[in-house]
Design an enzyme around this catalytic site. Sequence first.
Site: not given
Ligand code: PGA
Length: 272
Positions: A107, A179
């Site tokens: 992540h 992401e």
């Molecule tokens: P968020 O987080 O929806 O709060 O932007 C998404 C993530 O980091 O997977």
Amino acid sequence: MLLLNHESGVPMRKKIVGSSWKMHVNTKSDVTDLAVAIREGVKSIRNIDMFLIPTFPLIEHLSYILADSQIAWGAQNVAFADYGAYTGEVSAATLADFGCTYVEIGHAERRTYFNETDHSVNKKVRICLEYGLTPLVCIGETKSEKDDFVGKIRVKSQLLWAIDCVKKEDISKIVFAYEPVWAIGQSEGADADYVEDMHKYIRKVLSDEVSDEVAQNVRIIYGGSVKLESANDLINKENVDGLFTGRFALQASNYIAIAQCVSDYCKEKEGK
Ligand code: PGA
């Protein structure tokens, strides 16, 4: 084997709605409140995959709540080795023992704050597969990479690192979470057309580097400021196989609404 929908000949990739609670839900009682409400709210949803990912020490507690439900659970990280002198780390063996299905790897927050590298991501992917866990590999470009038009190169490099030395038959077991770093924690996420373009590109790289079959079977979900307002546009895109929600889904009703939205979309598609 390429799994095709009988009617349309389109690849069948079961949609996913998942949520990582990061370090937002930190006590047994908060996990109970949120997980029980979600479990009850999605009881009738059977046509999509769902998962919830709490902080490490609360995995076992969550597992009791979700045990007889259709919701899977997972972990936000894993050690790159499975055994030995690695103080403070958590082994894939432990996660498997606690019934985890998914393990989030790479992540953006781990890459930024905890020195996660493409190399360690690769080791973690391989160790998860060895233990029968599903790697949920997060990839995505930063704002400056996007602005410099090198976002796709960055994503390609993260992708190729993640699958290096992974057996071909194991690659389609990985779930990729696209992401974009610039879209996480914002008031708005990435535009659905932008996301679709990147997911298509990820599939093209997999097709060029591995095989078309793997590229068509792999599931790619989107994460980054997903809300109910954007869920419908995103899930309607051909190459978006699910949604990975953060802050928005910390309220049970919001997670349930997104899962319902994706489930309804699938029902409508299946009905056609
Ligand atoms: P968020 O987080 O929806 O709060 O932007 C998404 C993530 O980091 O997977």
